[in-house]
Design a protein around this motif. Structure first.
Motif, mmCIF file in Angstrom:
data_model
loop_
_atom_site.group_PDB
_atom_site.id
_atom_site.type_symbol
_atom_site.label_atom_id
_atom_site.label_comp_id
_atom_site.label_asym_id
_atom_site.label_seq_id
_atom_site.Cartn_x
_atom_site.Cartn_y
_atom_site.Cartn_z
ATOM 1 N N SER A 246 0.825 -1.210 0.000
ATOM 2 C CA SER A 246 0.000 0.000 0.000
ATOM 3 C C SER A 246 0.858 1.257 0.000
ATOM 4 C CB SER A 246 -0.964 0.009 1.195
ATOM 5 O OG SER A 246 -0.306 0.304 2.416
ATOM 6 N N LYS A 247 1.955 1.234 0.755
ATOM 7 C CA LYS A 247 2.794 2.422 0.839
ATOM 8 C C LYS A 247 3.669 2.579 -0.419
ATOM 9 C CE LYS A 247 1.199 4.041 4.642
ATOM 10 N NZ LYS A 247 0.436 5.316 4.667
ATOM 11 N N HIS A 248 4.025 1.485 -1.082
ATOM 12 C CA HIS A 248 4.656 1.606 -2.400
ATOM 13 C C HIS A 248 3.681 2.252 -3.388
ATOM 14 C CE1 HIS A 248 7.941 -0.906 -0.934
ATOM 15 N NE2 HIS A 248 8.555 -0.740 -2.087
ATOM 16 N N ALA A 249 2.398 1.907 -3.268
ATOM 17 C CA ALA A 249 1.388 2.522 -4.132
ATOM 18 C C ALA A 249 1.272 4.023 -3.878
ATOM 19 C CB ALA A 249 0.030 1.850 -3.910
ATOM 20 N N VAL A 250 1.386 4.422 -2.611
ATOM 21 C CA VAL A 250 1.343 5.855 -2.275
ATOM 22 C C VAL A 250 2.478 6.601 -2.971
ATOM 23 C CG1 VAL A 250 1.645 7.528 -0.397
ATOM 24 C CG2 VAL A 250 0.114 5.566 -0.098
ATOM 25 N N VAL A 251 3.658 6.012 -2.993
ATOM 26 C CA VAL A 251 4.790 6.638 -3.687
ATOM 27 C C VAL A 251 4.500 6.749 -5.181
ATOM 28 C CG1 VAL A 251 7.213 6.336 -4.343
ATOM 29 C CG2 VAL A 251 6.503 5.984 -1.972
ATOM 30 N N GLY A 252 3.897 5.729 -5.762
ATOM 31 C CA GLY A 252 3.550 5.783 -7.182
ATOM 32 C C GLY A 252 2.550 6.884 -7.497
ATOM 33 N N ILE A 253 1.536 7.013 -6.667
ATOM 34 C CA ILE A 253 0.544 8.078 -6.842
ATOM 35 C C ILE A 253 1.213 9.444 -6.719
ATOM 36 C CG2 ILE A 253 -1.484 9.176 -5.795
ATOM 37 C CD1 ILE A 253 -2.387 6.314 -4.966
ATOM 38 N N THR A 254 2.099 9.572 -5.745
ATOM 39 C CA THR A 254 2.809 10.833 -5.518
ATOM 40 C C THR A 254 3.608 11.243 -6.747
ATOM 41 O OG1 THR A 254 2.968 10.403 -3.131
ATOM 42 C CG2 THR A 254 4.541 11.978 -4.074
ATOM 43 N N ARG A 255 4.376 10.331 -7.283
ATOM 44 C CA ARG A 255 5.254 10.670 -8.406
ATOM 45 C C ARG A 255 4.460 10.934 -9.676
ATOM 46 N NH1 ARG A 255 9.950 6.355 -6.616
ATOM 47 N NH2 ARG A 255 11.174 7.872 -5.416
ATOM 48 N N SER A 256 3.410 10.158 -9.909
ATOM 49 C CA SER A 256 2.578 10.389 -11.091
ATOM 50 C C SER A 256 1.903 11.752 -11.021
ATOM 51 C CB SER A 256 1.519 9.289 -11.203
ATOM 52 O OG SER A 256 0.618 9.570 -12.252
ATOM 53 N N ALA A 257 1.329 12.067 -9.855
ATOM 54 C CA ALA A 257 0.631 13.345 -9.707
ATOM 55 C C ALA A 257 1.597 14.520 -9.794
ATOM 56 C CB ALA A 257 -0.128 13.376 -8.384
ATOM 57 N N ALA A 258 2.792 14.366 -9.234
ATOM 58 C CA ALA A 258 3.784 15.447 -9.314
ATOM 59 C C ALA A 258 4.136 15.743 -10.770
ATOM 60 C CB ALA A 258 5.038 15.072 -8.529
ATOM 61 N N PHE A 259 4.277 14.698 -11.564
ATOM 62 C CA PHE A 259 4.580 14.892 -12.984
ATOM 63 C C PHE A 259 3.405 15.517 -13.725
ATOM 64 C CE2 PHE A 259 4.109 13.265 -17.315
ATOM 65 C CZ PHE A 259 5.230 13.842 -17.903
ATOM 66 N N MET A 260 2.213 15.008 -13.489
ATOM 67 C CA MET A 260 1.039 15.442 -14.246
ATOM 68 C C MET A 260 0.659 16.891 -13.950
ATOM 69 S SD MET A 260 -0.114 13.112 -16.268
ATOM 70 C CE MET A 260 -0.119 11.342 -16.572
ATOM 71 N N TYR A 261 0.832 17.337 -12.710
ATOM 72 C CA TYR A 261 0.278 18.633 -12.313
ATOM 73 C C TYR A 261 1.322 19.705 -12.036
ATOM 74 C CZ TYR A 261 -3.763 15.612 -11.817
ATOM 75 O OH TYR A 261 -4.751 14.688 -12.061
ATOM 76 N N GLY A 262 2.606 19.369 -12.180
ATOM 77 C CA GLY A 262 3.635 20.385 -11.960
ATOM 78 C C GLY A 262 3.752 21.313 -13.148
ATOM 79 N N PRO A 263 4.303 22.501 -12.954
ATOM 80 C CA PRO A 263 4.885 22.967 -11.694
ATOM 81 C C PRO A 263 3.915 23.658 -10.755
ATOM 82 C CG PRO A 263 5.379 24.533 -13.425
ATOM 83 C CD PRO A 263 4.604 23.414 -14.073
ATOM 84 N N GLY A 264 2.670 23.902 -11.185
ATOM 85 C CA GLY A 264 1.767 24.688 -10.329
ATOM 86 C C GLY A 264 1.385 23.991 -9.040
ATOM 87 N N ILE A 265 1.122 22.687 -9.138
ATOM 88 C CA ILE A 265 0.753 21.913 -7.949
ATOM 89 C C ILE A 265 1.928 21.021 -7.575
ATOM 90 C CG2 ILE A 265 -0.830 20.204 -6.989
ATOM 91 C CD1 ILE A 265 -2.925 21.172 -9.012
ATOM 92 N N ARG A 266 2.396 21.183 -6.365
ATOM 93 C CA ARG A 266 3.495 20.351 -5.877
ATOM 94 C C ARG A 266 2.928 19.140 -5.132
ATOM 95 N NH1 ARG A 266 6.230 21.962 -2.083
ATOM 96 N NH2 ARG A 266 4.937 23.674 -1.307
ATOM 97 N N VAL A 267 3.482 17.965 -5.399
ATOM 98 C CA VAL A 267 3.034 16.733 -4.741
ATOM 99 C C VAL A 267 4.262 15.995 -4.225
ATOM 100 C CG1 VAL A 267 1.622 14.657 -4.917
ATOM 101 C CG2 VAL A 267 1.149 16.607 -6.419
ATOM 102 N N ASN A 268 4.287 15.746 -2.924
ATOM 103 C CA ASN A 268 5.417 15.080 -2.292
ATOM 104 C C ASN A 268 4.919 14.041 -1.300
ATOM 105 O OD1 ASN A 268 7.913 16.708 -3.188
ATOM 106 N ND2 ASN A 268 6.498 18.322 -2.519
ATOM 107 N N ALA A 269 5.826 13.221 -0.832
ATOM 108 C CA ALA A 269 5.504 12.237 0.204
ATOM 109 C C ALA A 269 6.535 12.312 1.313
ATOM 110 C CB ALA A 269 5.468 10.829 -0.377
ATOM 111 N N VAL A 270 6.094 12.017 2.514
ATOM 112 C CA VAL A 270 6.988 11.867 3.661
ATOM 113 C C VAL A 270 6.935 10.406 4.083
ATOM 114 C CG1 VAL A 270 7.333 12.439 6.097
ATOM 115 C CG2 VAL A 270 6.769 14.240 4.456
#
Length: 337
Positions: A246-270
């Protein structure tokens, strides 16, 4: 310099208790009565003694802590003072002024600490959790701040819609903190019920709320999303298969969204390591426990929820202006071992 020792209190770090000529024997005797030795306290040695009340879920009571303090100080109970050692939270006034931030899991642990910090730094917080009582307590404690409690289940679409409606026309930040752990079961033991429960909260709920919030951020041309991954997103030896996947999936969602919506929307994970939240696996798979035991002993001293909130709010705020698509390990260096 007089060389005098500070009196031991509930606010004194556990490591200092163990090193103290009066406090050390008291703690070791208490552990021995339950069949443990001081090695079990290694991950929490930097935390205040009183925090063990929460972490132990009542196995260690406030009364026992008070008794230890009195016995360590010759029957006296000194006032609890900030020891002045270690990390201290430093609020940045106005950092979230005129910002609306949604925080899930806000009734306890990391979510509560994040919601509290955003509110104390001037933000409007839409605080989301299943536990309405915890949200009400948070709002009462921050009565001079703008906190909107929304009892909701992130696995239900109708509740997701209520959360977004409560936020209104503007959402500047989203902290997807809500999550559940597994019982360390490996793939040959994991049940469908465990797999589905973990993914429903940790992945599906995060995905649905993010999907609902992104259009609002796209309209504004800006926004910041922080997802909570885990040490389990960085390795295979920190949890069972359901939580790890599940947490590997969270990283995948984070990276996909960061690519799709940048640079205006920043998406990161902790990615937190051990954190003092009281969140526990309950009854563990014996196979999983045996297999991971040696690796978990390498875990650095656990962090407090407030320390994780410091990492999360850095990325949520404009301080993280040039950071997107990152997975920030907030684990005391565990991930480099």
């Amino acid at each position: 310099m007089t060389g005098e020792r500070r009196p031991l209190t509930g606010a004194t770090p556990i490591g200092d208790w163990l090193a103290h000529p009066e406090g050390g024997p008291l703690i070791r005797n208490l552990l021995a009565e339950s069949g443990f030795d001081e090695s079990v306290l290694a991950p929490v040695r930097l935390l205040p003694l009183r925090q063990l009340v929460t972490l132990s879920r009542g196995a260690l009571t406030e009364e026992v802590v008070d008794d230890l303090v009195a016995r360590a100080n010759g029957g006296e109970t000194p006032a609890e003072e900030d020891t002045g050692t270690g990390w201290q939270e430093r609020i940045v006034p106005g950092r979230f002024a005129d910002r609306t931030v949604i925080v899930t899991g806000a009734a306890s642990g990391i979510g509560r600490a994040t919601a509290s910090r955003v509110a104390r730094e001037g933000g409007r917080v839409v605080a989301v959790d299943l536990v309405a009582e915890g949200l009400d307590t948070l709002a009462a404690e921050l009565d001079s701040s703008d906190v909107v409690p929304v009892p909701a289940d992130v696995t239900k679409q109708a509740d997701i819609e209520r959360v977004v409606a409560a936020a209104g026309d503007r959402v500047d930040g989203l902290a997807n903190v809500a999550g559940v752990v597994d019982d360390f079961t490996p793939v040959h033991e994991v049940s469908d019920a465990m797999w589905q429960r973990v993914f429903a909260v940790n992945v599906d709920g995060l995905f649905r709320l993010t999907r609902a919030v992104v259009p609002v951020m796209l309209s504004a041309g800006s926004g910041s999303i922080v997802n909570i991954a885990s040490e389990s997103a960085l390795r295979g030896s920190a949890a069972g298969v359901a939580y790890t996947a599940s947490k590997h999936a969270v990283v995948g969602i984070t990276r996909s969204a960061a690519f799709m919506y940048g640079p205006g929307i920043r998406v990161n994970a902790v990615a937190p390591g051990g954190v003092a939240t009281g969140m526990a696996a309950g009854e563990m798979s014996e196979f999983g426990r045996r297999r991971t035991a040696d690796f978990l002993t390498l875990m650095p001293p656990i962090a407090t929820a407030a320390q994780l909130a410091a990492s999360i709010t850095f990325l949520l705020s404009d301080d993280g202006v040039n950071v997107s698509g990152a997975v920030l390990p907030s684990d005391g260096g565990w991930s480099v071992q």
